[in-house]
Design a protein around this motif. Structure first.
Motif, short mmCIF file in Angstrom:
data_model
loop_
_atom_site.label_atom_id
_atom_site.label_comp_id
_atom_site.label_asym_id
_atom_site.label_seq_id
_atom_site.Cartn_x
_atom_site.Cartn_y
_atom_site.Cartn_z
N PRO A 53 0.81 -1.23 0.00
CA PRO A 53 0.00 0.00 0.00
C PRO A 53 0.83 1.27 0.00
CG PRO A 53 -0.89 -1.58 1.56
CD PRO A 53 0.42 -2.13 1.11
N LEU A 54 1.99 1.25 0.68
CA LEU A 54 2.86 2.42 0.67
C LEU A 54 3.43 2.67 -0.72
CD1 LEU A 54 4.83 1.78 4.00
CD2 LEU A 54 2.60 2.84 3.67
N VAL A 412 -11.99 1.05 -9.74
CA VAL A 412 -12.90 2.20 -9.65
C VAL A 412 -12.71 2.94 -8.33
CG1 VAL A 412 -15.33 2.88 -9.52
CG2 VAL A 412 -14.60 1.19 -11.22
N PHE A 413 -12.63 2.19 -7.24
CA PHE A 413 -12.47 2.83 -5.92
C PHE A 413 -11.12 3.55 -5.80
CE2 PHE A 413 -15.38 -0.74 -4.25
CZ PHE A 413 -16.50 0.00 -4.62
N ILE A 414 -10.07 2.92 -6.33
CA ILE A 414 -8.74 3.54 -6.25
C ILE A 414 -8.70 4.82 -7.09
CG2 ILE A 414 -6.31 3.25 -6.89
CD1 ILE A 414 -7.00 1.83 -4.35
N GLN A 415 -9.31 4.79 -8.26
CA GLN A 415 -9.31 5.98 -9.11
C GLN A 415 -10.15 7.11 -8.50
OE1 GLN A 415 -10.48 4.83 -13.07
NE2 GLN A 415 -8.72 3.45 -13.35
N GLY A 428 -5.62 2.42 2.87
CA GLY A 428 -6.54 1.55 3.61
C GLY A 428 -7.22 0.54 2.71
N LEU A 429 -7.68 1.01 1.53
CA LEU A 429 -8.33 0.10 0.60
C LEU A 429 -7.36 -0.96 0.08
CD1 LEU A 429 -10.85 -0.65 -1.00
CD2 LEU A 429 -10.17 1.01 -2.75
#
Length: 644
Positions: A53-54, A412-415, A428-429
């Motif tokens: 994630p980092l 979609v959520f990341i964008q 977090g996602l």
């Protein structure tokens, strides 16, 4: 905060790996080489999961800098970007930003170390730990011979690749491209196994939580496990007794002045203490003249059998006691549900929590509300949430190749979070998604049991072979798992075919133009197989096939399962009666100590016992005197008659 997040992750993950190794392995008895190899492999794999994630947030921040230069004269293609220079306000530096040049070096060290471990060192260490040789040289020789075919297959593939490249002069491969081919081959093998395990975990984990909320199902399945574990425990103890009989024969046949006596003594140290005492008492038993002395190779095989039999017997005994505690707990829940006082009661005093934290915070009333009310609701809500995650993963695995329009839910959520520059939401996602994928895969790895050939058992009972086998699987599954996750969020240009900045993780994987049939074919279409595997797991096809093969699995509405549940219930009742007798005996001893005081004093300190002993002695003397008088009375009468 520059780099501080990475340092915190490094330290926290190390203690996590150490805790798991302490839980499953024995830090004081197992070989240091085995513990070190397992710890390093687990540590590196967990690092990949927690640092990913980092890397994603740092890459998104760099992409923002490239898309929004500080001034028109700034060169976006400059590799040495300094974020401390004039930066547009739209690009806010994430709290976990890692400086340039750190992550590429970090990923190279972590990836190549894990690959060397899983493909070269851990297979050698497995054979070394299982060897029954009595010296380091002998174990090393055995490990090399057992892995000769394993290493030879690698050499054959490498030679075939060189011949294929030599036959195509237009391919002028560099060392970097050779590395890319090796990485692709390893990731392809890992992805093949990853999809199989993922298809099982995506269905089984939500279903297991939902079924755990059904108390009747949990208790019936626990009875089923009792019946299976009882047979496994009996088989392990019988196998240990047979092996100990062989050791006893060898112990009696090899004299103390024989050259092989040192090897026999080494074998005896691996035997349980009760068997050692029994063999020590029988050491002077005369040996049969027809007994044939064992050879050095025979002792090596016997040593290997002793190690395996003792470890397997200890594992089954620990699993048996853990399973009994689980069944006791389920029956206690059933009894406590009808309690009018709403207090959780345990069957035995030894099962209660004696820690002061649990005693004062987790009181019987709180335990009753959790076990009898809230736990069922919590497990069902968690099962529904995990079910939604599983559906999202399956949908994204089947549609992540589509970039216009974007069909992958995670992409979609990341964008959406990327447009708002919400790096905490992005991390977090990413962490939740990668963690869920790892739980689905790793939990399946931890549940694998193939006739105890590979089994991870808590309470320090996992053998060296199983520890290293789990390390090998983790090192082979984690890199392709994270690469697959980057494909789900469209941050792997080799799969999404988008012209965007690479993450530091994908940059070390190299370009896939040489193996386009893998990047454009296998990496895209093979993950769709997870849909079929999820359907098979949902219908319990695997469990039914294993039942047909004689490996009993819990299947509802099955005649064999019902018989095993009834058998397990009867076996558990016997164990409950045994434990009840032991509990009653312990209570009687405790009441005696409470009544007469401490047990460490002399008998003179107990006046009641002293008076009782004196009364008993007086009665005994009187009985003896009366008995002697009755015996001597006829003799006196006879003597008086003779005198008359």
């Amino acid at each position: 905060m520059s780099g501080a997040a990475l340092v915190v992750v490094l330290v926290a993950v190390f203690f996590l790996a150490l805790y798991l190794l302490h839980r499953y392995g024995d830090l004081w008895r197992q070989q240091r080489m085995v513990l070190l190899g397992t710890l390093v492999s687990w540590y590196l794999c967990f690092l990949i999961v927690f640092v990913m994630p980092l890397d994603v947030s740092t890459t998104i921040y760099k992409k923002c800098l490239l898309d929004n230069p500080a001034d028109p004269t700034w060169d976006a293609g400059t590799p040495s970007l300094n974020p401390t220079d004039s930066v547009p306000s739209v690009c806010e530096k994430p709290w976990s930003y890692i400086p340039d040049g750190v992550l590429p070096i970090f990923w190279r060290v972590v990836y190549w170390t894990s690959q060397v471990l899983t493909w070269l060192l851990l297979p050698f260490m497995q054979s070394y730990a299982r060897s029954g040789a009595f010296s380091i040289v002998g174990r090393t020789k055995t490990a090399l011979l057992e892995n000769a075919i394993y290493y030879g297959s690698y050499l054959l593939l490498f030679i075939s690749l060189l011949i294929y490249v030599a036959a195509h002069p237009q391919w002028r491969l560099t060392w970097t491209e050779f590395q890319t081919i090796g990485i692709t081959a390893a990731n392809t093998w890992g992805l093949f196994l990853l999809v199989l395990l993922l298809g099982f975990g995506l269905v089984e984990i939500p279903r297991s939580y939902w079924l755990s909320s059904l108390h009747a199902h949990s208790l019936a399945k626990a009875y089923f496990k009792v019946a299976k574990m009882a047979s496994e425990k009996a088989a392990a103890e019988e196998n240990l007794a047979d092996v100990m009989e062989e050791v006893s024969v060898v112990h009696a046949s090899v004299k103390f002045n024989h050259s092989l006596r040192k090897c026999v003594d080494t074998i005896l140290t691996k035997c349980p203490a009760d068997y050692q005492e029994e063999m020590g008492r029988d050491v002077e038993r005369p040996c049969d003249e027809e007994t044939v002395l064992p050879s050095k190779r025979g002792l090596v095989q016997l040593h290997k059998k002793v190690i395996s039999a003792v470890q397997q017997c200890c594992q089954t005994r620990v699993q048996w006691s853990m399973l009994l505690e689980e069944v006791f707990h389920f029956e206690d829940i059933a009894k406590s549900r009808s309690s009018p006082t709403r207090l959780f009661t345990h069957s035995f005093y030894t099962m209660q929590h004696h820690g002061w934290i649990r005693r004062f915070l987790y009181t019987p009333k709180i335990e009753w509300y959790w076990e009898c009310v809230f736990r069922q609701v919590f497990y069902r809500l968690l099962a529904v949430l995990l079910c939604f995650l599983s559906v999202a993963v399956v949908w994204s695995e089947c549609s992540f190749f589509s970039t216009q329009p974007v069909l992958s839910l995670f992409a979609v959520f990341i964008q959406m979070a990327e447009k708002q520059r919400n790096y905490i939401c992005i991390e977090g996602l990413c962490f939740v998604t990668v963690l869920f994928l790892c739980v689905c895969v790793y939990s399946t790895v931890f549940r694998i049991r193939v006739y105890n050939y590979y089994c991870l058992v808590p309470h320090h009972q996992t053998d060296a072979y199983s520890l290293q086998f789990s390390g090998m699987l983790f090192c082979r599954l984690t890199p392709p798992l994270c690469l697959n996750f980057l494909g789900l969020i469209h941050m792997d240009p080799a799969v999404s075919h988008q012209d965007r900045i690479h993450t530091s993780y994908t940059s070390i994987m190299g370009s896939m133009h040489l193996l386009s049939f893998i990047s454009n074919g296998f990496y895209i279409y093979y993950p769709m197989l997870v849909l079929l595997l999820c359907f098979a797991t949902l219908c319990n096809l695997g469990s039914r096939c294993l039942n047909l093969l004689g490996i009993h699995q819990y299947v509802t509405n099955d005649h064999l399962t019902s018989d095993l549940v009834d058998e397990g219930k009867e076996l558990f009742r016997r164990e409950r009666r045994k434990r009840q007798k032991a509990e009653d005996a312990g209570n009687r001893r405790w009441l005696t100590r409470e009544h007469y005081g401490a047990t460490g004093g002399s008998r003179a300190n107990y006046p009641e016992i002293k008076d009782l002993q004196e009364d008993t002695m007086e009665e005994a003397k009187k009985s003896i005197v009366s008995f002697t008088w009755r015996e001597t009375e006829p003799e006196e009468q006879h003597r008086s008659l003779l005198q008359n």
